[in-house]
Design a protein around this motif. Structure first.
Motif, PDB file in Angstrom:
ATOM      1  N   THR A  96      -4.984  -9.822   6.037  1.00 43.17           N
ATOM      2  CA  THR A  96      -4.374  -9.348   7.279  1.00 43.17           C
ATOM      3  C   THR A  96      -4.427 -10.410   8.372  1.00 43.17           C
ATOM      4  O   THR A  96      -3.741 -10.275   9.390  1.00 43.17           O
ATOM      5  N   GLY A 120      -0.546  -6.996  14.566  1.00 47.19           N
ATOM      6  CA  GLY A 120      -0.130  -8.013  13.607  1.00 47.19           C
ATOM      7  C   GLY A 120      -0.330  -9.439  14.067  1.00 47.19           C
ATOM      8  O   GLY A 120       0.021 -10.384  13.349  1.00 47.19           O
ATOM      9  N   LYS A 178       3.414  -2.318   8.083  1.00 50.59           N
ATOM     10  CA  LYS A 178       2.357  -2.363   9.099  1.00 50.59           C
ATOM     11  C   LYS A 178       2.193  -1.007   9.779  1.00 50.59           C
ATOM     12  O   LYS A 178       1.085  -0.604  10.131  1.00 50.59           O
ATOM     13  N   ASP A 234       0.339   1.132   7.458  1.00 53.92           N
ATOM     14  CA  ASP A 234      -1.042   0.648   7.363  1.00 53.92           C
ATOM     15  C   ASP A 234      -1.969   1.373   8.328  1.00 53.92           C
ATOM     16  O   ASP A 234      -3.153   1.578   8.050  1.00 53.92           O
ATOM     17  N   GLU A 288       1.301  -5.201   3.399  1.00 56.18           N
ATOM     18  CA  GLU A 288       1.982  -5.667   4.609  1.00 56.18           C
ATOM     19  C   GLU A 288       2.505  -7.091   4.490  1.00 56.18           C
ATOM     20  O   GLU A 288       2.960  -7.675   5.475  1.00 56.18           O
ATOM     21  N   ARG A 293       8.102  -5.554   6.256  1.00 55.02           N
ATOM     22  CA  ARG A 293       6.759  -5.871   6.750  1.00 55.02           C
ATOM     23  C   ARG A 293       6.411  -5.029   7.978  1.00 55.02           C
ATOM     24  O   ARG A 293       5.275  -4.554   8.116  1.00 55.02           O
TER      25      ARG A 293
END
Length: 461
Positions: free
Chosen positions: A253, A449, A428, A431, A152, A424
């Protein structure tokens, strides 16, 4: 030949100029201002050119089998037989189990503990909280493994870490980065991320040997590590190594550029010789230097016993000089205030934050999305599309640099930034299907995020 020597000289001059003028770490804390030079979206023209050179090296090798790409050697911090160690730990668990901490038995995982407590998922065939691991590395090429490492992050953030660590020497940065990628494949880091803390040693999580909480004066997340809670005999080395990798990957993260490093406070209060663990120390140092470069902003050794100076003399030669320069010592709470505002400092260490670590156990259905294979495939497809666009824009960017077309280089640079942001966001989204939820998502510190420590901070009235 004279042209070749001039080119080498010009590159050497660029390397010497890149990263120059970075403010000393203590000066940054005295001003309360993070030095952003050399990080993503804060590059000088010379640094951007060197980043383009590094990307060109990667683009040329994306389709090459990872094993065939030249790299630094992968060094094991200690020599041991991992499989034999696992078998010994299992034998101890089966034949002579013992309690380590508050009902957590030796070699017992968080998943084991959850099963005992009746925390099971209806989505799992046998109540498991996380579905069986599915590798997201599609083949054995460098490219496939590289994107698994980026995850990410902005893609440039990862490569810039290695450039800074190797003082902007492109060849050295490339070999270092490839070695780290090979190491991650060998250690099955993506599988560790997939299962998250559910496969961690339960006693390590319940004790809170290390945890992130709050931020320092530069905005860097603080990692508190209480050495008195650690005993080498309490867990096997494979489990300790897994915990360390999980912790480092989870901390990634919590970093949002330009904040790309953490502040580690090694709390040696009540530390004794029984807490020393040389295999762990060597592993931690090696991981920081070789596989997670430029992730440490500062290390504060707090309240060390009188004899720790002798231990430091043994440890310091093992450190890279850059890492060693980031180590500071504080013997009293007042000394910590140089690095941490009172509102962010734990009350137990002289601050105003009344937070005390308590492990938040997994919830039965928190990883429901990970069982959704169709959703994961859709997220993967969307990510692949953006990745292809980013790679194409990066090729145009490096071509423009090689061709000396400044206008095309600037246009491609702007396009890459827009695509990096899109990448990104897409990463995410994926993810959610490839990383088990963890302590910081359960507490609400990390959501969508964004990092918000106020979710768990408790200040004095």
């Amino acid at each position: 030949m004279s042209g070749l020597f001039k080119a080498i000289s010009r590159q050497r001059s660029q390397v010497d100029m890149a990263g120059s003028g970075r403010e000393p770490i203590l000066a940054q804390y005295s001003k309360g201002r993070l030095d952003k030079s050399g990080v993503y979206d804060n590059l000088s023209p010379i640094e951007e050119n060197l980043l383009a050179d590094l990307w060109e090296r990667f683009l040329d090798a994306l389709d090459t089998p990872l094993a065939a790409v030249p790299s630094d050697a992968i060094v094991r911090p200690i020599e041991y037989d991992e499989e034999a160690d696992r078998k010994r730990a299992q034998h101890t668990q089966d034949t002579a189990p013992f309690e380590v901490f508050e009902g957590c038995m030796f070699n017992e995982t968080v998943a084991d503990k959850c099963t005992q407590l009746g925390i099971v998922s209806e989505a799992g065939a046998d109540g498991e909280l996380v579905p069986p691991y599915e590798s997201q590395i599609s083949d054995e090429t460098l490219g496939s493994a590289l994107w698994a490492v980026v995850r990410e992050d902005h893609p440039d953030v990862l490569l810039l870490r290695f450039l800074r660590a190797r003082k902007w020497d492109v060849d050295k940065a490339f070999k270092m980065a490839v070695a780290a990628i090979k190491w991650r494949v060998h250690e099955r880091v993506e599988e560790i991320i997939w299962y998250g803390d559910t496969h961690n040693d339960a006693s390590l999580m319940w004790k809170g040997v290390s945890y992130a909480h709050g931020k320092d004066r530069l905005g860097q997340p603080i990692v508190w590590s209480g050495s008195c809670l650690h005993h080498q005999k309490d867990q096997s080395y494979p489990q300790l190594k897994r915990y360390l990798i999980w912790m480092m990957e989870t901390l990634r993260t919590l970093l949002v550029t330009p904040v790309e490093r953490v502040c580690l406070i090694m709390d040696l209060s009540d530390h004794s010789n029984a807490n020393m663990d040389w295999p762990f120390v060597k592993t931690f140092i090696k991981f920081l230097e070789a596989y997670y470069p430029e992730c440490l902003g500062l290390c504060v050794v707090y309240n060390g016993p009188w004899w720790f100076s002798g231990v430091w003399k043994l440890i310091s030669p093992l450190l890279d000089p850059v890492v060693a320069s980031k180590v500071q010592f504080a013997s009293k709470p007042d000394a910590l205030l140089k690095f941490v505002d009172p509102q962010e400092l734990l009350e137990s260490r002289g601050g105003l934050d009344k937070y005390a670590y308590e492990y938040v156990k997994p919830q039965a259905e928190e990883n429901k999305l990970m069982f959704d294979t169709e959703g994961r495939q859709a997220a993967s497809t969307a990510l692949d599309k953006v990745r292809e666009q980013f790679v194409q824009a990066t090729r145009e960017w490096t071509d423009a640099k090689e061709g000396g077309d400044d206008d095309a280089f600037a246009r491609a640079s702007r396009e890459r930034k827009e695509l990096s942001d899109k990448y990104r966001l897409a990463a995410k989204e994926k993810d959610k299907y490839t990383r088990a939820r963890h302590f910081y998502t359960r507490t609400g510190v990390l959501a969508d995020g964004k990092v918000d420590w106020s979710k768990v901070q408790r200040h004095k009235e």
